[in-house]
Design a protein around this motif. Structure first.
Motif, PDB file in Angstrom:
ATOM      1  N   ASP A 126       0.839  -1.198   0.000  1.00 27.39           N
ATOM      2  CA  ASP A 126       0.000   0.000   0.000  1.00 27.39           C
ATOM      3  C   ASP A 126       0.875   1.249   0.000  1.00 27.39           C
ATOM      4  O   ASP A 126       2.109   1.171  -0.137  1.00 27.39           O
ATOM      5  CB  ASP A 126      -0.968  -0.022   1.181  1.00 27.39           C
ATOM      6  CG  ASP A 126      -0.247  -0.042   2.528  1.00 27.39           C
ATOM      7  OD1 ASP A 126       0.992   0.212   2.557  1.00 27.39           O
ATOM      8  OD2 ASP A 126      -0.896  -0.324   3.548  1.00 27.39           O
ATOM      9  N   PRO A 149      -4.193   6.132 -15.308  1.00 28.02           N
ATOM     10  CA  PRO A 149      -4.889   6.334 -14.033  1.00 28.02           C
ATOM     11  C   PRO A 149      -6.378   6.037 -14.149  1.00 28.02           C
ATOM     12  O   PRO A 149      -6.971   5.449 -13.240  1.00 28.02           O
ATOM     13  CB  PRO A 149      -4.621   7.808 -13.713  1.00 28.02           C
ATOM     14  CG  PRO A 149      -3.402   8.160 -14.496  1.00 28.02           C
ATOM     15  CD  PRO A 149      -3.459   7.339 -15.742  1.00 28.02           C
ATOM     16  N   ALA A 151      -9.207   7.543 -13.816  1.00 29.94           N
ATOM     17  CA  ALA A 151      -9.990   7.846 -12.614  1.00 29.94           C
ATOM     18  C   ALA A 151     -11.478   7.724 -12.852  1.00 29.94           C
ATOM     19  O   ALA A 151     -12.237   7.316 -11.952  1.00 29.94           O
ATOM     20  CB  ALA A 151      -9.640   9.257 -12.125  1.00 29.94           C
ATOM     21  N   VAL A 154     -12.471   4.097 -12.524  1.00 28.20           N
ATOM     22  CA  VAL A 154     -12.409   3.666 -11.125  1.00 28.20           C
ATOM     23  C   VAL A 154     -13.614   4.205 -10.349  1.00 28.20           C
ATOM     24  O   VAL A 154     -14.260   3.485  -9.570  1.00 28.20           O
ATOM     25  CB  VAL A 154     -11.087   4.118 -10.485  1.00 28.20           C
ATOM     26  CG1 VAL A 154     -11.078   3.786  -8.992  1.00 28.20           C
ATOM     27  CG2 VAL A 154      -9.902   3.472 -11.190  1.00 28.20           C
ATOM     28  N   THR A 169      -7.334  -0.752  -6.925  1.00 25.70           N
ATOM     29  CA  THR A 169      -6.528  -0.256  -8.032  1.00 25.70           C
ATOM     30  C   THR A 169      -5.081  -0.706  -7.814  1.00 25.70           C
ATOM     31  O   THR A 169      -4.565  -0.644  -6.700  1.00 25.70           O
ATOM     32  CB  THR A 169      -6.577   1.283  -8.129  1.00 25.70           C
ATOM     33  OG1 THR A 169      -6.087   1.853  -6.919  1.00 25.70           O
ATOM     34  CG2 THR A 169      -8.005   1.758  -8.380  1.00 25.70           C
ATOM     35  N   ALA A 171      -1.212  -0.190  -9.149  1.00 25.48           N
ATOM     36  CA  ALA A 171      -0.203   0.517  -9.931  1.00 25.48           C
ATOM     37  C   ALA A 171       1.034  -0.373 -10.051  1.00 25.48           C
ATOM     38  O   ALA A 171       1.092  -1.474  -9.488  1.00 25.48           O
ATOM     39  CB  ALA A 171       0.128   1.853  -9.276  1.00 25.48           C
ATOM     40  N   ALA A 175       1.824   2.901  -4.754  1.00 24.40           N
ATOM     41  CA  ALA A 175       0.385   3.113  -4.637  1.00 24.40           C
ATOM     42  C   ALA A 175       0.097   4.533  -4.184  1.00 24.40           C
ATOM     43  O   ALA A 175       0.763   5.049  -3.292  1.00 24.40           O
ATOM     44  CB  ALA A 175      -0.205   2.113  -3.643  1.00 24.40           C
ATOM     45  N   ALA A 178      -5.140   6.659  -0.475  1.00 23.06           N
ATOM     46  CA  ALA A 178      -6.543   6.290  -0.654  1.00 23.06           C
ATOM     47  C   ALA A 178      -7.423   7.526  -0.643  1.00 23.06           C
ATOM     48  O   ALA A 178      -7.186   8.470   0.110  1.00 23.06           O
ATOM     49  CB  ALA A 178      -6.971   5.322   0.454  1.00 23.06           C
ATOM     50  N   VAL A 187     -12.329   1.755  -1.877  1.00 29.34           N
ATOM     51  CA  VAL A 187     -11.335   1.704  -2.948  1.00 29.34           C
ATOM     52  C   VAL A 187      -9.969   1.586  -2.296  1.00 29.34           C
ATOM     53  O   VAL A 187      -9.575   2.456  -1.515  1.00 29.34           O
ATOM     54  CB  VAL A 187     -11.402   2.956  -3.851  1.00 29.34           C
ATOM     55  CG1 VAL A 187     -10.311   2.890  -4.921  1.00 29.34           C
ATOM     56  CG2 VAL A 187     -12.772   3.088  -4.488  1.00 29.34           C
ATOM     57  N   ARG A 188      -9.250   0.503  -2.626  1.00 25.43           N
ATOM     58  CA  ARG A 188      -7.933   0.277  -2.033  1.00 25.43           C
ATOM     59  C   ARG A 188      -6.853   0.421  -3.107  1.00 25.43           C
ATOM     60  O   ARG A 188      -6.744  -0.422  -4.003  1.00 25.43           O
ATOM     61  CB  ARG A 188      -7.856  -1.128  -1.423  1.00 25.43           C
ATOM     62  CG  ARG A 188      -8.680  -1.314  -0.174  1.00 25.43           C
ATOM     63  CD  ARG A 188      -8.099  -0.526   0.999  1.00 25.43           C
ATOM     64  NE  ARG A 188      -6.722  -0.846   1.270  1.00 25.43           N
ATOM     65  CZ  ARG A 188      -6.335  -1.834   2.088  1.00 25.43           C
ATOM     66  NH1 ARG A 188      -7.237  -2.592   2.689  1.00 25.43           N
ATOM     67  NH2 ARG A 188      -5.058  -2.041   2.300  1.00 25.43           N
ATOM     68  N   PRO A 189      -6.071   1.488  -3.036  1.00 26.78           N
ATOM     69  CA  PRO A 189      -4.957   1.621  -3.989  1.00 26.78           C
ATOM     70  C   PRO A 189      -3.742   0.817  -3.509  1.00 26.78           C
ATOM     71  O   PRO A 189      -3.279   0.987  -2.385  1.00 26.78           O
ATOM     72  CB  PRO A 189      -4.675   3.120  -3.989  1.00 26.78           C
ATOM     73  CG  PRO A 189      -5.108   3.580  -2.639  1.00 26.78           C
ATOM     74  CD  PRO A 189      -6.225   2.678  -2.185  1.00 26.78           C
TER      75      PRO A 189
END
Length: 243
Positions: A126, A149, A151, A154, A169, A171, A175, A178, A187-189
């Motif tokens: 994370d 991205p 967005a 998402v 999401t 990357a 990351a 959030a 939503v967890r980046p």
């Protein structure tokens, strides 16, 4: 000057320095009489100096004790050895790949056999560089944002996600922080520096597009969307994740 052939002086009379074993020497008054003999001598000299004359001399050469010389066999062996080494060098020399020889390691199309397969037990990181088990966030819609991205995609997925379904999401390097999703959606980046998820999908990132995976609570892959275009690509399967 001339010497008679029968009644003149002796064999070497008048010509000093000639060995007696040469016998009687006759010198004609007209040099043209020696033309035939001179032509024969020139032919013999050309024959000995020709391309094969050197090899014949090597082949016929003998050592002082009378035994045949080894120079010619050694020369032949050396030529054969050099030819063999040149062939091996040409075969083993590394060549740069031609453009037509290059192949794509990962195909862009998603294999149809991925649906129904279990998601591998991957560990991502994370924004705080803490390790997060991807299977611990199921059921989930996983959106790969390493090439875009995206967005809007998402946000749309988070708005459609049923309660209890996580939108993740992913990357490629780090990351982002959030951000709250609409309607309380989670939503967890995360980041996948090792590229394990891409390797599992066998998909190359395509600039300007995002890839989505829908995984149920048991870890089974329900659907892969190689390039997100609209919610219609996944709406039905996303609804199934909440049941």
């Amino acid at each position: 000057m001339s010497m008679s052939d029968a009644d003149g002086p002796g064999p070497t009379e008048g010509l000093s320095g000639l060995p007696p074993e040469w016998g009687r020497v006759v010198v004609p008054d007209d040099a043209s009489a020696l033309a035939e003999e001179a032509a024969r001598v020139r032919r013999e000299l050309r024959r000995r100096a020709g391309p094969g004359g050197r090899w014949r001399r090597l082949a016929e050469a003998r050592r002082p004790d009378g035994r045949p010389s080894l120079r010619l066999p050694l020369l032949v062996l050396l030529v054969a050895l050099l030819t063999t080494l040149a062939g091996l060098f040409a075969v083993t020399w590394p060549r740069s790949p031609r453009p037509g020889d290059q192949s794509t390691v990962l195909p862009r199309s998603t294999p149809t056999d991925l649906t129904g397969r279990p998601l591998p037990a991957l560990e991502l990181v994370d924004a705080g560089n803490a390790t997060v088990s991807l299977r611990g966030l199921l059921p989930a819609m996983i959106v790969l944002v390493d090439a875009c991205p995206c967005a809007d995609h998402v946000t749309e997925a988070a708005a459609l996600a049923p309660p209890g379904v996580t939108v993740v999401t992913v990357a490629d390097t780090r990351a982002p922080r959030a951000t709250p999703g609409p309607s309380g959606a989670v939503v967890r980046p995360l980041a996948d520096p090792g590229g394990g998820l891409r390797a599992f999908l066998r998909l190359l990132p395509h600039p300007g597009t995002a890839t989505a995976l829908l995984v149920d609570r048991t870890g089974v892959l329900l659907r892969v969307v190689p390039e997100l275009r609209s919610a219609e690509d996944y709406r039905t399967d996303l609804a199934r994740l909440g049941s």
